[in-house]
Motif scaffolding. Structure first.
Motif, PDB file in Angstrom:
ATOM      1  N   ALA A 182      38.598  20.811 -37.080  1.00  0.00           N
ATOM      2  CA  ALA A 182      38.232  21.704 -36.270  1.00  0.00           C
ATOM      3  C   ALA A 182      38.410  21.643 -34.816  1.00  0.00           C
ATOM      4  CB  ALA A 182      36.495  22.031 -36.449  1.00  0.00           C
ATOM      5  N   SER A 183      38.800  22.993 -34.026  1.00  0.00           N
ATOM      6  CA  SER A 183      39.130  22.764 -32.709  1.00  0.00           C
ATOM      7  C   SER A 183      37.744  22.437 -31.755  1.00  0.00           C
ATOM      8  CB  SER A 183      40.011  24.061 -32.199  1.00  0.00           C
ATOM      9  OG  SER A 183      40.114  23.881 -30.949  1.00  0.00           O
ATOM     10  N   VAL A 184      37.927  21.768 -30.816  1.00  0.00           N
ATOM     11  CA  VAL A 184      37.065  21.676 -29.764  1.00  0.00           C
ATOM     12  C   VAL A 184      37.343  21.884 -28.373  1.00  0.00           C
ATOM     13  CG1 VAL A 184      35.928  19.632 -31.201  1.00  0.00           C
ATOM     14  CG2 VAL A 184      37.453  19.046 -29.267  1.00  0.00           C
ATOM     15  N   ASP A 185      38.718  22.114 -28.099  1.00  0.00           N
ATOM     16  CA  ASP A 185      39.291  22.315 -26.998  1.00  0.00           C
ATOM     17  C   ASP A 185      38.692  23.768 -26.571  1.00  0.00           C
ATOM     18  OD1 ASP A 185      40.335  20.111 -27.668  1.00  0.00           O
ATOM     19  OD2 ASP A 185      42.190  20.561 -26.420  1.00  0.00           O
ATOM     20  N   ARG A 186      38.436  24.612 -27.293  1.00  0.00           N
ATOM     21  CA  ARG A 186      38.258  26.129 -27.065  1.00  0.00           C
ATOM     22  C   ARG A 186      36.797  26.210 -26.338  1.00  0.00           C
ATOM     23  NH1 ARG A 186      42.007  29.493 -28.437  1.00  0.00           N
ATOM     24  NH2 ARG A 186      43.534  28.612 -29.902  1.00  0.00           N
ATOM     25  N   GLY A 187      35.843  25.175 -26.582  1.00  0.00           N
ATOM     26  CA  GLY A 187      34.566  25.342 -26.007  1.00  0.00           C
ATOM     27  C   GLY A 187      34.629  24.718 -24.350  1.00  0.00           C
ATOM     28  N   LEU A 212      30.516  23.796 -25.594  1.00  0.00           N
ATOM     29  CA  LEU A 212      30.142  23.319 -26.843  1.00  0.00           C
ATOM     30  C   LEU A 212      28.723  22.840 -27.273  1.00  0.00           C
ATOM     31  CD1 LEU A 212      33.418  21.613 -27.993  1.00  0.00           C
ATOM     32  CD2 LEU A 212      32.781  23.793 -28.601  1.00  0.00           C
ATOM     33  N   ALA A 213      28.143  22.888 -28.212  1.00  0.00           N
ATOM     34  CA  ALA A 213      26.758  22.307 -28.807  1.00  0.00           C
ATOM     35  C   ALA A 213      27.019  20.724 -28.949  1.00  0.00           C
ATOM     36  CB  ALA A 213      26.338  22.990 -29.967  1.00  0.00           C
ATOM     37  N   LEU A 214      28.105  20.252 -28.682  1.00  0.00           N
ATOM     38  CA  LEU A 214      28.017  18.635 -28.886  1.00  0.00           C
ATOM     39  C   LEU A 214      28.868  18.015 -27.751  1.00  0.00           C
ATOM     40  CD1 LEU A 214      30.802  17.780 -31.465  1.00  0.00           C
ATOM     41  CD2 LEU A 214      30.594  20.166 -30.509  1.00  0.00           C
ATOM     42  N   SER A 215      28.749  16.986 -27.462  1.00  0.00           N
ATOM     43  CA  SER A 215      29.472  16.402 -26.314  1.00  0.00           C
ATOM     44  C   SER A 215      31.093  16.179 -26.677  1.00  0.00           C
ATOM     45  CB  SER A 215      28.872  14.996 -26.074  1.00  0.00           C
ATOM     46  OG  SER A 215      27.639  15.001 -25.419  1.00  0.00           O
ATOM     47  N   ILE A 216      31.760  16.196 -25.771  1.00  0.00           N
ATOM     48  CA  ILE A 216      33.200  15.879 -25.996  1.00  0.00           C
ATOM     49  C   ILE A 216      33.643  14.473 -25.397  1.00  0.00           C
ATOM     50  CG2 ILE A 216      34.114  18.329 -25.928  1.00  0.00           C
ATOM     51  CD1 ILE A 216      34.887  18.017 -23.391  1.00  0.00           C
ATOM     52  N   GLY A 217      34.627  13.940 -26.000  1.00  0.00           N
ATOM     53  CA  GLY A 217      35.161  12.626 -25.617  1.00  0.00           C
ATOM     54  C   GLY A 217      36.099  12.568 -24.450  1.00  0.00           C
ATOM     55  N   ASP A 241      36.507  11.043 -18.680  1.00  0.00           N
ATOM     56  CA  ASP A 241      35.824  10.170 -19.767  1.00  0.00           C
ATOM     57  C   ASP A 241      35.186  10.851 -20.662  1.00  0.00           C
ATOM     58  OD1 ASP A 241      37.281   7.948 -18.710  1.00  0.00           O
ATOM     59  OD2 ASP A 241      35.481   7.447 -17.300  1.00  0.00           O
ATOM     60  N   GLY A 242      34.374  12.000 -20.439  1.00  0.00           N
ATOM     61  CA  GLY A 242      33.638  12.507 -21.573  1.00  0.00           C
ATOM     62  C   GLY A 242      32.705  13.666 -20.763  1.00  0.00           C
ATOM     63  N   LEU A 243      32.170  14.761 -21.387  1.00  0.00           N
ATOM     64  CA  LEU A 243      31.297  15.811 -21.056  1.00  0.00           C
ATOM     65  C   LEU A 243      30.258  16.165 -21.974  1.00  0.00           C
ATOM     66  CD1 LEU A 243      31.366  16.942 -18.150  1.00  0.00           C
ATOM     67  CD2 LEU A 243      32.800  18.969 -19.365  1.00  0.00           C
ATOM     68  N   ALA A 244      29.118  15.828 -21.646  1.00  0.00           N
ATOM     69  CA  ALA A 244      27.848  16.398 -22.564  1.00  0.00           C
ATOM     70  C   ALA A 244      27.852  17.877 -22.521  1.00  0.00           C
ATOM     71  CB  ALA A 244      26.704  15.952 -21.795  1.00  0.00           C
ATOM     72  N   ALA A 247      27.575  20.348 -19.818  1.00  0.00           N
ATOM     73  CA  ALA A 247      27.650  19.726 -18.652  1.00  0.00           C
ATOM     74  C   ALA A 247      28.761  20.516 -17.824  1.00  0.00           C
ATOM     75  CB  ALA A 247      27.764  18.443 -18.702  1.00  0.00           C
ATOM     76  N   VAL A 248      28.792  20.205 -16.555  1.00  0.00           N
ATOM     77  CA  VAL A 248      29.789  20.826 -15.913  1.00  0.00           C
ATOM     78  C   VAL A 248      30.352  19.536 -14.818  1.00  0.00           C
ATOM     79  CG1 VAL A 248      30.310  22.536 -13.749  1.00  0.00           C
ATOM     80  CG2 VAL A 248      28.699  23.141 -15.625  1.00  0.00           C
ATOM     81  N   SER A 249      31.613  19.678 -14.544  1.00  0.00           N
ATOM     82  CA  SER A 249      32.055  18.553 -13.633  1.00  0.00           C
ATOM     83  C   SER A 249      33.490  19.360 -12.975  1.00  0.00           C
ATOM     84  CB  SER A 249      32.894  17.469 -14.646  1.00  0.00           C
ATOM     85  OG  SER A 249      33.366  16.625 -13.889  1.00  0.00           O
ATOM     86  N   ASP A 250      33.620  18.783 -11.654  1.00  0.00           N
ATOM     87  CA  ASP A 250      34.542  18.859 -10.906  1.00  0.00           C
ATOM     88  C   ASP A 250      35.868  18.270 -11.368  1.00  0.00           C
ATOM     89  OD1 ASP A 250      33.447  20.551  -9.215  1.00  0.00           O
ATOM     90  OD2 ASP A 250      32.708  19.205  -8.028  1.00  0.00           O
ATOM     91  N   ILE A 251      37.043  18.686 -11.203  1.00  0.00           N
ATOM     92  CA  ILE A 251      38.478  17.963 -11.478  1.00  0.00           C
ATOM     93  C   ILE A 251      39.318  18.253 -10.370  1.00  0.00           C
ATOM     94  CG2 ILE A 251      38.272  17.868 -14.031  1.00  0.00           C
ATOM     95  CD1 ILE A 251      40.040  20.313 -14.215  1.00  0.00           C
TER      96      ILE A 251
END
Length: 275
Positions: A182-187, A212-217, A241-244, A247-251
């Motif tokens: 399954a694709s996770v990138d679309r979340g 997404l409802a799950l963390s990504i690596g 490294d990952g995102l819960a 969660a929100v993060s700056d890049i």
């Protein structure tokens, strides 16, 4: 009485013969029964352990087409897809962009149209040529191709010395091995793209949210900047490294010198490392 007179002792003899025959038959059957039980015991005692040691249940790595597979160890219950179940990835374009004099970043834009087909660590090769068609440099690597999305294959710091790349080619060195996932990138949602300091040392900021409802690596982000004619003029890469979940993060993406042209459009492509 007349029959017994004509054939003295015949009836008794026949009865005795039948009795002896029946007894012999019964004894034989009993012996056969005992033998069969003993043989069955030996088979169970010796055969079952051997069966469990030797027997290999059908699997997706037994080099056999079984358990409803569409091909040998592919399709059906297997995660690996058969050749008839996927499309080959499409390389839309490959470009180079100067970082500093004699050093270039290169990107290939690859489209995967398989809805649930992904490929891990596919080997690839970039080739850079000068205006005369002479090969300047090669760069190889590996890339994950997530299902049903475009991937920006990025290589940085390609040293060309005094030679200037005029053309870039990209190819996969070996065919991707596709499997179902399954694709996770679309979340992953990217917003608030802000480009600063274009005239000196450009810096691009953006916000990433995991819906997404799950963390990504581990996730790679490649930023591609386009000019007014929608030609790619520069690119850069950063990683998380990952995102819960939620969660929100700056890049942030940076360049050491101004672009060759003004940037009119920004595309940031995330790629989550496949498990």
């Amino acid at each position: 009485m007349r029959i017994r007179t004509l054939f003295p002792g015949t009836f008794d003899e026949i009865c005795n013969l039948l009795y002896d025959t029946l007894m012999a038959s019964w004894a034989t059957k009993r012996k056969l029964t005992y033998f069969s039980i003993a043989a069955l015991g030996v088979i169970i005692f010796l055969g079952l352990p051997t069966f469990f040691v030797v027997y290999e249940p059908p699997s997706c790595i037994d080099s056999k087409q079984n358990q409803g597979e569409l091909g040998t160890d592919c399709g059906g219950p297997c995660s690996r897809l058969c050749n008839s179940q996927f499309f080959q990835p499409i390389v839309l374009w490959a470009r180079s962009a100067s970082v500093v004099k004699g050093v270039y970043n290169v990107v290939a834009y690859v489209e995967n149209n398989n809805l649930d087909g992904a490929a891990k660590q596919v080997p690839y090769r970039f080739k850079l040529y000068d205006a005369g068609g002479v090969l300047i440099r090669e760069r190889t690597g590996r890339v994950d191709i997530p299902p049903h999305k475009s991937v920006a294959v990025f290589e940085d710091g390609v040293v060309t010395s005094e030679r200037v790349p005029n053309r870039v080619t990209f190819e996969f060195i070996a065919p991707p091995q596709w499997y179902r996932t399954a694709s996770v990138d679309r979340g992953i949602v990217i917003s608030d793209k802000i480009l600063e300091n274009e005239s000196s040392a450009p810096r691009l900021r953006a916000v990433v949210e995991n819906k997404l409802a799950l963390s990504i690596g581990k996730t790679t982000f490649v930023a591609i900047l386009y000019d007014v004619d929608d030609n790619a003029i520069s690119f850069s890469k950063t990683e998380l490294d990952g995102l819960a979940s939620g969660a929100v993060s700056d890049i942030v993406f940076t360049w050491p010198q101004p672009f060759s042209k003004k940037a009119y459009r920004i595309d940031i492509i995330p790629t989550v490392k496949l498990k």
